[in-house]
Design a protein around this motif. Structure first.
Motif, short mmCIF file in Angstrom:
data_model
loop_
_atom_site.label_atom_id
_atom_site.label_comp_id
_atom_site.label_asym_id
_atom_site.label_seq_id
_atom_site.Cartn_x
_atom_site.Cartn_y
_atom_site.Cartn_z
N GLU A 287 32.07 -28.66 31.66
CA GLU A 287 32.29 -28.45 30.24
C GLU A 287 33.23 -29.53 29.73
O GLU A 287 34.35 -29.67 30.20
N LYS A 288 32.71 -30.32 28.78
CA LYS A 288 33.51 -31.37 28.13
C LYS A 288 33.08 -31.43 26.67
O LYS A 288 31.90 -31.30 26.36
N ASN A 289 34.03 -31.60 25.80
CA ASN A 289 33.75 -31.73 24.36
C ASN A 289 32.90 -30.57 23.84
O ASN A 289 31.95 -30.77 23.07
N ASN A 290 33.22 -29.37 24.30
CA ASN A 290 32.52 -28.15 23.89
C ASN A 290 31.04 -28.14 24.24
O ASN A 290 30.25 -27.42 23.63
N GLU A 291 30.65 -28.94 25.21
CA GLU A 291 29.28 -28.95 25.70
C GLU A 291 29.29 -28.67 27.20
O GLU A 291 30.18 -29.13 27.90
N LYS B 21 40.46 -33.39 30.28
CA LYS B 21 39.26 -33.70 29.50
C LYS B 21 38.11 -32.72 29.69
O LYS B 21 37.12 -32.79 28.97
N GLY B 22 38.21 -31.82 30.67
CA GLY B 22 37.10 -30.91 30.92
C GLY B 22 37.32 -30.02 32.12
O GLY B 22 38.37 -30.06 32.76
#
Length: 190
Positions: free
Chosen positions: A125-129, A107-108
């Motif tokens: 970094e998760k979900n492109n953030e 997930k990251g």
């Protein structure tokens, strides 16, 4: 975050620790095989430690080393294989590395910035953030080890509640396996 599975199950760990030491005195501790010199036991223990505390004892270890003409090991690459993960680890004295650590899950990714063993925080970094977590530390990274040892001595403890004798045996066992595979033998062991 790892324990809470915020990045999912760990699939990959990368950590390196290297600095240029080829210009050091060959009779000094770092470059002297008679004093158990070499990068693995000096700084390679840090990447191995990170993998161990995150994933435990690997089920398989692959390693290779390079040596100075005096016989001291100057760089070692290691792959630790776990049931669902791998760790790629490196130590060296013949160049500087980025000295960062990366813990990747489904997930990251957690990134501990240089010099990761004394980092002042980390990013996720998760979900492109990317979220940055500053964690200012005291001293140069060894402060907390020194404080724990002093606390244990004051309390009359023979071992820390944070690090067991078994943890020490496991970690040195992993490093001994790397040494065996890579041909790292000190003159006093022959």
């Amino acid at each position: 975050m790892v324990d809470n599975k915020e990045i999912g199950d760990i699939a990959f760990v990368h950590a390196d620790f290297a600095f240029y030491a080829m210009d050091r005195d060959l009779k000094g501790r770092v470059m002297n095989p008679e004093l158990a010199g070499g990068s693995l036991l000096d700084v390679g223990i840090y990447p191995a430690f990170l993998s161990y505390i995150l994933l435990g004892v690997p089920e398989e270890v692959l390693s290779t080393s390079s040596f100075h003409e005096n016989g001291v090991e100057v760089q070692t690459s290691m792959i630790f294989k776990y049931p669902q993960a791998q760790a790629i680890l490196y130590s060296g004295f013949n160049s500087k590395s980025s000295m960062k650590a990366e813990i990747s899950g489904e997930k990251g990714v957690i990134c501990i910035q240089p010099r990761w063993h004394e980092a002042q925080g980390y990013s996720v970094e998760k979900n492109n953030e990317i979220e940055v977590f500053p964690i200012p530390t005291e001293g140069r990274g060894y402060y907390y080890e020194i404080m724990e040892v002093n606390d244990c001595i004051r309390q009359g403890k023979l071992k820390s509640d944070l690090w067991s004798h078994q943890n020490s045996l496991d970690l040195i066992g992993i490093l001994d396996l790397v040494r065996s595979q890579s041909g790292i033998v000190f003159p006093f062991e022959r």
